[in-house]
Design a protein around this motif. Structure first.
Motif, short mmCIF file in Angstrom:
data_model
loop_
_atom_site.label_atom_id
_atom_site.label_comp_id
_atom_site.label_asym_id
_atom_site.label_seq_id
_atom_site.Cartn_x
_atom_site.Cartn_y
_atom_site.Cartn_z
N UNK A 148 17.00 -34.75 -40.65
CA UNK A 148 16.47 -34.20 -42.13
C UNK A 148 15.79 -32.73 -41.84
N UNK A 149 16.67 -31.95 -42.15
CA UNK A 149 15.99 -30.46 -42.14
C UNK A 149 15.88 -30.06 -40.58
N UNK A 150 14.72 -29.67 -40.17
CA UNK A 150 14.48 -29.28 -38.83
C UNK A 150 13.88 -30.47 -37.92
N UNK A 151 13.99 -31.80 -38.22
CA UNK A 151 13.82 -33.00 -37.64
C UNK A 151 14.77 -33.99 -37.63
N UNK A 152 14.73 -35.13 -36.83
CA UNK A 152 15.70 -36.15 -36.52
C UNK A 152 14.88 -37.43 -36.93
N UNK A 153 15.34 -38.16 -37.67
CA UNK A 153 14.61 -39.47 -38.37
C UNK A 153 15.36 -40.64 -37.70
N UNK A 172 10.04 -39.96 -36.33
CA UNK A 172 10.55 -38.48 -36.35
C UNK A 172 10.58 -37.84 -34.94
N UNK A 173 11.51 -37.20 -34.57
CA UNK A 173 11.64 -36.25 -33.55
C UNK A 173 11.48 -35.10 -33.95
N UNK A 174 10.52 -34.11 -33.60
CA UNK A 174 10.24 -32.79 -33.95
C UNK A 174 10.16 -31.99 -32.82
N UNK A 175 10.42 -30.75 -33.10
CA UNK A 175 9.83 -29.66 -31.87
C UNK A 175 8.95 -28.82 -32.52
N UNK A 176 7.81 -28.95 -32.30
CA UNK A 176 6.77 -28.09 -32.77
C UNK A 176 5.60 -27.66 -31.70
N UNK A 234 10.57 -23.46 -32.75
CA UNK A 234 10.00 -24.33 -33.29
C UNK A 234 11.26 -25.04 -34.53
N UNK A 235 11.11 -26.49 -34.38
CA UNK A 235 12.00 -27.09 -35.36
C UNK A 235 13.40 -27.35 -34.27
N UNK A 236 13.90 -28.35 -34.93
CA UNK A 236 15.24 -28.62 -34.11
C UNK A 236 16.32 -28.00 -34.90
N UNK A 237 17.10 -27.00 -34.31
CA UNK A 237 18.30 -26.72 -34.71
C UNK A 237 19.51 -27.72 -34.92
N UNK A 238 20.48 -27.39 -35.78
CA UNK A 238 21.45 -28.50 -36.10
C UNK A 238 22.32 -28.76 -34.95
N UNK A 239 22.89 -27.96 -34.12
CA UNK A 239 23.66 -28.43 -32.81
C UNK A 239 22.72 -29.20 -32.06
N UNK A 264 17.14 -29.54 -23.30
CA UNK A 264 16.22 -28.29 -22.93
C UNK A 264 15.40 -27.71 -24.26
N UNK A 265 14.64 -28.80 -24.56
CA UNK A 265 13.58 -28.24 -25.71
C UNK A 265 12.35 -29.15 -25.74
N UNK A 266 11.36 -28.74 -26.10
CA UNK A 266 10.25 -29.71 -26.33
C UNK A 266 10.24 -30.40 -27.42
N UNK A 267 10.18 -31.65 -27.25
CA UNK A 267 10.23 -32.50 -28.09
C UNK A 267 8.89 -33.47 -28.44
N UNK A 268 8.51 -33.69 -29.48
CA UNK A 268 7.55 -34.55 -29.99
C UNK A 268 8.01 -35.80 -30.81
N UNK A 269 7.12 -36.99 -30.63
CA UNK A 269 7.84 -38.26 -31.74
C UNK A 269 6.52 -38.46 -32.23
N UNK A 270 6.61 -38.44 -33.53
CA UNK A 270 5.53 -38.69 -34.54
C UNK A 270 5.90 -39.46 -35.80
#
Length: 160
Positions: free
Chosen positions: A123-128, A5-9, A97-102, A150-156
């Motif tokens: 998937x909601x505010x993350x990308x699988x 998952x790619x998330x922004x938390x 926090x969270x990845x917005x749709x665009x 231009x956003x902080x991304x984490x891979x979990x």
């Protein structure tokens, strides 16, 4: 099938610690003696207030330094407006926090345009991201890290 998952938390506890650290530094700085300046944190974000514009910039630098010391990505700060209240200049920042749709669509498009053998779904505010091989997923992570999003991304949630 391997996936991640790619998330922004951001860790709100570390943000609180960084704000407290910046406040302590504000109290110790000689150029802020007898100056009405403050850094405040609430549920919506962080507000900086100072008497003059250049002092506001100094406060922002102090906050960014505290974020860097606490390993909190400064790209999570999003400016949401300036205001002047009496003799104070205020600047408010929201914490993203969270990845917005665009932005999620940009990530999916980036992966599809790269012709990698991975599938990305929002998937909601993350990308699988799923793929047949672990190497494909690691290449996808490298591609996203190299891109200038231009956003902080984490891979979990990396699963084999």
């Amino acid at each position: 099938m391997p996936s991640f998952d790619i998330v922004s938390e951001i860790d709100m506890h570390e943000v609180t610690n960084a704000v407290d650290q910046a406040k302590r530094e504000l109290g110790n700085r000689w150029d802020f003696k007898n100056v009405e300046a403050d850094i405040e944190q609430d549920d919506k974000g962080i507000t900086l207030s100072a008497e003059q514009e250049f002092q506001l910039e100094q406060l922002l630098d102090m906050l960014r330094m505290a974020f860097a010391k606490r390993n909190v990505d400064t790209r999570a700060l999003e400016e949401s407006g300036d205001s002047k209240a009496g003799k104070l200049v205020k600047q408010h920042f929201t914490l993203r926090q969270g990845i917005e749709t665009p932005d999620a669509k940009k990530i999916v498009k980036l992966l599809k345009d790269s012709k990698m053998k991975v599938q990305a779904s929002i998937q909601g505010d993350k990308v699988r991201v799923t793929g047949k091989k672990r190497d494909d997923l690691q290449a996808a992570i490298a591609l996203i890290k190299e891109s200038d999003l231009d956003m902080p991304l984490q891979y979990n949630n990396f699963r084999d």
